[in-house]
Design a protein around this motif. Structure first.
Motif, mmCIF file in Angstrom:
data_model
loop_
_atom_site.group_PDB
_atom_site.id
_atom_site.type_symbol
_atom_site.label_atom_id
_atom_site.label_comp_id
_atom_site.label_asym_id
_atom_site.label_seq_id
_atom_site.Cartn_x
_atom_site.Cartn_y
_atom_site.Cartn_z
ATOM 1 N N GLU A 79 0.814 -1.092 -0.094
ATOM 2 C CA GLU A 79 0.239 -0.180 -0.044
ATOM 3 C C GLU A 79 0.846 1.446 -0.089
ATOM 4 O O GLU A 79 2.198 0.918 0.804
ATOM 5 C CB GLU A 79 -0.761 0.128 1.271
ATOM 6 C CG GLU A 79 -0.339 -0.083 2.380
ATOM 7 C CD GLU A 79 -1.244 -0.017 3.633
ATOM 8 O OE1 GLU A 79 -0.918 1.145 4.517
ATOM 9 O OE2 GLU A 79 -1.910 -0.543 3.751
ATOM 10 N N GLY A 82 0.963 5.391 4.951
ATOM 11 C CA GLY A 82 -0.233 5.431 5.376
ATOM 12 C C GLY A 82 -1.180 5.721 5.083
ATOM 13 O O GLY A 82 -2.432 5.776 6.097
ATOM 14 N N SER A 84 -3.048 2.808 5.160
ATOM 15 C CA SER A 84 -4.114 1.844 6.570
ATOM 16 C C SER A 84 -4.549 2.927 7.730
ATOM 17 O O SER A 84 -5.808 3.292 8.077
ATOM 18 C CB SER A 84 -3.471 0.093 6.887
ATOM 19 O OG SER A 84 -3.042 -0.202 5.448
ATOM 20 N N ASN A 85 -3.538 3.457 7.945
ATOM 21 C CA ASN A 85 -3.410 4.621 9.145
ATOM 22 C C ASN A 85 -5.011 5.703 9.072
ATOM 23 O O ASN A 85 -5.507 5.937 9.974
ATOM 24 C CB ASN A 85 -3.037 4.725 10.071
ATOM 25 C CG ASN A 85 -1.807 3.704 10.418
ATOM 26 O OD1 ASN A 85 -2.243 3.047 10.633
ATOM 27 N ND2 ASN A 85 -0.487 4.725 9.898
ATOM 28 N N PHE A 86 -4.670 6.126 7.335
ATOM 29 C CA PHE A 86 -5.886 7.192 7.033
ATOM 30 C C PHE A 86 -7.029 6.732 6.978
ATOM 31 O O PHE A 86 -8.054 7.013 7.856
ATOM 32 C CB PHE A 86 -5.829 7.333 5.894
ATOM 33 C CG PHE A 86 -6.378 8.850 5.537
ATOM 34 C CD1 PHE A 86 -6.716 9.835 6.147
ATOM 35 C CD2 PHE A 86 -7.278 8.257 4.306
ATOM 36 C CE1 PHE A 86 -7.237 10.595 5.865
ATOM 37 C CE2 PHE A 86 -8.090 8.823 3.871
ATOM 38 C CZ PHE A 86 -8.433 10.228 4.298
ATOM 39 N N GLN A 88 -8.243 3.639 8.706
ATOM 40 C CA GLN A 88 -8.666 3.345 9.977
ATOM 41 C C GLN A 88 -9.204 4.954 10.439
ATOM 42 O O GLN A 88 -10.833 4.629 11.913
ATOM 43 C CB GLN A 88 -7.866 2.511 10.736
ATOM 44 C CG GLN A 88 -8.359 2.422 11.699
ATOM 45 C CD GLN A 88 -7.110 1.080 12.933
ATOM 46 O OE1 GLN A 88 -6.293 1.532 12.488
ATOM 47 N NE2 GLN A 88 -7.524 0.812 13.490
ATOM 48 N N ALA A 89 -8.691 6.271 10.498
ATOM 49 C CA ALA A 89 -9.071 6.883 10.861
ATOM 50 C C ALA A 89 -10.464 7.523 11.112
ATOM 51 O O ALA A 89 -11.332 8.115 11.524
ATOM 52 C CB ALA A 89 -7.552 7.883 10.971
ATOM 53 N N PHE A 120 -12.472 -1.714 4.638
ATOM 54 C CA PHE A 120 -11.732 -0.391 4.754
ATOM 55 C C PHE A 120 -13.670 0.373 4.463
ATOM 56 O O PHE A 120 -13.836 1.405 4.024
ATOM 57 C CB PHE A 120 -10.936 0.392 4.957
ATOM 58 C CG PHE A 120 -9.429 -0.416 5.972
ATOM 59 C CD1 PHE A 120 -10.119 0.143 7.142
ATOM 60 C CD2 PHE A 120 -8.893 -0.882 5.587
ATOM 61 C CE1 PHE A 120 -8.717 0.037 8.039
ATOM 62 C CE2 PHE A 120 -7.566 -0.760 5.776
ATOM 63 C CZ PHE A 120 -8.100 -0.567 7.571
ATOM 64 N N THR A 197 0.442 9.972 4.504
ATOM 65 C CA THR A 197 1.459 9.936 6.137
ATOM 66 C C THR A 197 1.115 11.720 6.613
ATOM 67 O O THR A 197 0.339 11.453 7.649
ATOM 68 C CB THR A 197 2.686 9.954 5.656
ATOM 69 O OG1 THR A 197 3.454 10.536 5.119
ATOM 70 C CG2 THR A 197 2.854 8.002 5.183
ATOM 71 N N THR A 200 -4.988 13.897 7.343
ATOM 72 C CA THR A 200 -5.586 13.285 8.754
ATOM 73 C C THR A 200 -7.421 13.585 8.043
ATOM 74 O O THR A 200 -7.964 14.370 7.399
ATOM 75 C CB THR A 200 -5.457 14.222 9.594
ATOM 76 O OG1 THR A 200 -5.847 15.331 9.933
ATOM 77 C CG2 THR A 200 -4.327 13.553 10.587
#
Length: 229
Positions: A79, A82, A84-86, A88-89, A120, A197, A200
């Motif tokens: 991927e 950043g 998956s983190n984005f 998920q958030a 997701f 990354t 947000t």
């Protein structure tokens, strides 16, 4: 998906280049994709030939390109930084998320199931779900319809010029990734980034408020013959 969830344009271009070599065509695949990325492979192939080619033949060539691409990209699937983190958030913040792509179901699975990303997405819209691919609005319009979200509250993430145009035709604003082309090639995105990354969900909402109007598709792009395929 391509160029947004994964940074794979050079592998797509290599597969096209190998196909062109087999077919005796001299087109530079990377330059071609910089203009036409996001379109169905059969439509990209139509632009290479001077004379019409039967759809069945184009489909055979597109399938051959897909096979070459999967072989080349098999051990490279990862991927964008950043992502998956984005995602998920974004889900935690209450966003609804759709994947809109010109790929067929098996190609979608080749990427998102291998990378465990399907979890997701509330909706996945691909080639099999619409009559016309990018740069037409159908993919994004169908995704918004299935999500139950009005277009003016949707944000499209794109890496391609024609994908950005499809977003504007769907009456949506756009955030672009410079994974495939330089930021100067895009028309009027709300924001251009290299990966996820630094983004947000709160920043996405800020961008929506700062950019309340959806740009009109660029005439210099939408009037070209290949944009009408």
């Amino acid at each position: 998906m391509d160029g947004v969830l994964i940074d794979n344009t050079r592998y797509q271009a290599k597969a096209f280049q190998l196909l062109f070599r087999e077919l005796g065509l001299q087109t530079n695949a990377l330059n071609l994709l910089k203009r036409l990325n996001g379109m169905p492979a059969t439509n990209i192939l139509k632009t290479v030939y001077r004379n019409p080619v039967p759809e069945k033949e184009l489909k055979t060539y597109a399938d051959r390109r897909e096979f070459l691409y999967r072989v080349l990209y098999w051990n490279k699937r990862q991927e964008v930084a950043g992502l998956s983190n984005f995602l998920q958030a974004a889900r935690a913040a209450g966003f609804k998320i759709a994947l809109g792509t010109g790929s067929a179901p098996e190609t979608i699975g080749y990427i998102i199931d291998h990378l465990n990303l399907r979890r997701f997405f509330d909706v996945v819209v691909g080639k099999a779900d619409v009559d016309r691919g990018k740069p037409h609005a159908d993919t994004f319009s169908e995704a918004a319809k299935q999500l139950g979200i009005p277009p003016d509250r949707c944000v499209v993430f794109e890496d391609a010029v024609l994908g950005e145009q499809a977003a504007y035709k769907a009456k949506m604003r756009c955030i672009c990734l410079s994974t495939s082309i330089s930021s100067s090639k895009f028309q009027t995105p709300m924001h251009v980034m290299k990966d996820f990354t630094q983004l947000t969900p709160a920043r996405v909402l800020e961008l929506l408020e700062q950019n309340p109007y959806t740009p009109k598709p660029g005439k210099h792009i939408s009037e070209r013959d290949y944009a009408k395929l």
